[in-house]
Scaffold this motif. Sequence first.
Motif, PDB file in Angstrom:
ATOM      1  N   UNK A 135       5.771 -31.261  16.856  1.00 30.19           N
ATOM      2  CA  UNK A 135       6.728 -30.419  16.116  1.00 30.19           C
ATOM      3  C   UNK A 135       6.047 -29.186  15.526  1.00 30.19           C
ATOM      4  N   UNK A 136       4.765 -29.277  15.210  1.00 31.49           N
ATOM      5  CA  UNK A 136       4.032 -28.114  14.691  1.00 31.49           C
ATOM      6  C   UNK A 136       3.745 -27.107  15.799  1.00 31.49           C
ATOM      7  N   UNK A 137       3.608 -27.596  17.018  1.00 39.87           N
ATOM      8  CA  UNK A 137       3.258 -26.725  18.134  1.00 39.87           C
ATOM      9  C   UNK A 137       4.429 -25.880  18.600  1.00 39.87           C
ATOM     10  N   UNK A 138       5.631 -26.194  18.105  1.00 41.89           N
ATOM     11  CA  UNK A 138       6.799 -25.378  18.437  1.00 41.89           C
ATOM     12  C   UNK A 138       6.597 -23.963  17.898  1.00 41.89           C
ATOM     13  N   UNK A 139       6.057 -23.878  16.675  1.00 40.88           N
ATOM     14  CA  UNK A 139       5.738 -22.585  16.091  1.00 40.88           C
ATOM     15  C   UNK A 139       4.514 -22.000  16.787  1.00 40.88           C
ATOM     16  N   UNK A 140       3.460 -22.799  16.907  1.00 39.91           N
ATOM     17  CA  UNK A 140       2.293 -22.402  17.676  1.00 39.91           C
ATOM     18  C   UNK A 140       1.373 -21.397  17.029  1.00 39.91           C
ATOM     19  N   UNK A 141       1.748 -20.851  15.890  1.00 36.05           N
ATOM     20  CA  UNK A 141       0.902 -19.879  15.201  1.00 36.05           C
ATOM     21  C   UNK A 141       1.137 -19.996  13.697  1.00 36.05           C
ATOM     22  N   UNK A 142       0.277 -19.337  12.918  1.00 35.14           N
ATOM     23  CA  UNK A 142       0.456 -19.379  11.473  1.00 35.14           C
ATOM     24  C   UNK A 142       0.021 -20.704  10.877  1.00 35.14           C
ATOM     25  N   UNK A 143       0.545 -20.999   9.687  1.00 39.44           N
ATOM     26  CA  UNK A 143       0.164 -22.207   8.964  1.00 39.44           C
ATOM     27  C   UNK A 143       1.356 -23.132   8.754  1.00 39.44           C
ATOM     28  N   UNK A 144       1.085 -24.439   8.787  1.00 39.21           N
ATOM     29  CA  UNK A 144       2.092 -25.462   8.546  1.00 39.21           C
ATOM     30  C   UNK A 144       1.777 -26.172   7.232  1.00 39.21           C
ATOM     31  N   UNK A 145       2.820 -26.675   6.577  1.00 37.06           N
ATOM     32  CA  UNK A 145       2.653 -27.354   5.287  1.00 37.06           C
ATOM     33  C   UNK A 145       2.235 -28.803   5.470  1.00 37.06           C
ATOM     34  N   UNK A 146       1.265 -29.212   4.677  1.00 39.81           N
ATOM     35  CA  UNK A 146       0.814 -30.599   4.684  1.00 39.81           C
ATOM     36  C   UNK A 146       1.789 -31.442   3.883  1.00 39.81           C
ATOM     37  N   UNK A 147       2.190 -32.567   4.447  1.00 41.87           N
ATOM     38  CA  UNK A 147       3.133 -33.448   3.758  1.00 41.87           C
ATOM     39  C   UNK A 147       2.416 -34.274   2.692  1.00 41.87           C
ATOM     40  N   UNK A 148       2.957 -34.242   1.481  1.00 35.23           N
ATOM     41  CA  UNK A 148       2.470 -35.042   0.350  1.00 35.23           C
ATOM     42  C   UNK A 148       0.956 -34.931   0.129  1.00 35.23           C
ATOM     43  N   UNK A 149       0.427 -33.739  -0.161  1.00 33.86           N
ATOM     44  CA  UNK A 149      -1.006 -33.621  -0.470  1.00 33.86           C
ATOM     45  C   UNK A 149      -1.332 -34.296  -1.793  1.00 33.86           C
ATOM     46  N   UNK A 150      -2.480 -34.981  -1.866  1.00 34.66           N
ATOM     47  CA  UNK A 150      -2.865 -35.685  -3.080  1.00 34.66           C
ATOM     48  C   UNK A 150      -3.252 -34.690  -4.168  1.00 34.66           C
ATOM     49  N   UNK A 151      -2.607 -34.782  -5.320  1.00 34.21           N
ATOM     50  CA  UNK A 151      -2.893 -33.938  -6.485  1.00 34.21           C
ATOM     51  C   UNK A 151      -2.761 -32.444  -6.170  1.00 34.21           C
ATOM     52  N   UNK A 152      -1.979 -32.131  -5.152  1.00 32.89           N
ATOM     53  CA  UNK A 152      -1.779 -30.732  -4.804  1.00 32.89           C
ATOM     54  C   UNK A 152      -2.981 -30.079  -4.157  1.00 32.89           C
ATOM     55  N   UNK A 153      -3.972 -30.859  -3.761  1.00 30.87           N
ATOM     56  CA  UNK A 153      -5.157 -30.330  -3.072  1.00 30.87           C
ATOM     57  C   UNK A 153      -5.445 -31.179  -1.839  1.00 30.87           C
ATOM     58  N   UNK A 154      -6.210 -30.648  -0.944  1.00 27.97           N
ATOM     59  CA  UNK A 154      -6.531 -31.394   0.284  1.00 27.97           C
ATOM     60  C   UNK A 154      -7.791 -30.808   0.913  1.00 27.97           C
TER      61      UNK A 154
END
Length: 247
Positions: A165-184
């Motif tokens: 599903x991320x490769x549909x866009x193929x460029x740019x940045x995608x959001x990480x689901x549920x990052x711990x403490x808002x960092x990753x």
Amino acid sequence: MFQILGAVILGFGIWILADKTSFIAVLQMSSPSLKTGAYILIGVGALTMLMGFLGCLGAVNEIRCLLGLYFTCLMIILLAQIAAALVIYFQKEKLKVELSDIVVDLIENYDPSDEDKRNLQDAWDYVQTQIACCGWTGAKEWENNEILRNKSNTEYPCSCSNRSKDLVEGRGFCNLEDPLNGTATSADWPVHEQGCMDGVEEWLKDNLGIILGVCTGVAVIELLGMILSISLCKNIHSEDYTKVPKS
């Protein structure tokens, strides 16, 4: 035959300059040396086609000077190819470092909103998608990207993703689901573990036989052309300039 060979070399040089969606595009837009090499290939291809025409003209009309010119040009082209191969072989580590610097700089300054670098960044996204890799040596290099760093790495490059599903866009940045403490970190991203350097090396190893075969075939054709021109010269007893076609 030599017109076809020249057309192939000419076409390859034009392809390097025109390609905008592959690893060649990343090198061509980042390294002046590759662009210079492409112009050299175009020149060599055009010269080979011209020499093929002159060789045929010299053989048909039994003109020694044209056959001698044909032999000389073929020898120069062959020696230039051998010299280029030796330079690449002995400078391969330097070229590898230069290539690494180019890609690392591209990753650190990657910005989807920068239209001036759109073609270059799209080419690198294409490479990561096709080879199924991330970064040059690994995804951790993307942590040095200024945009991702400012967002605490809660986003990741879409072209690195191992999710369709991320490769549909193929460029740019995608959001990480549920990052711990808002960092990753890159270890939390759903991306490919292999770096593109390993992917490119694997591709070269898999296609090394084809590359060497094509190079050897070109060299053999050029040698046959040189031998044939010398043989024809020896069979021509005297030059007859009256046989030169009138314009």
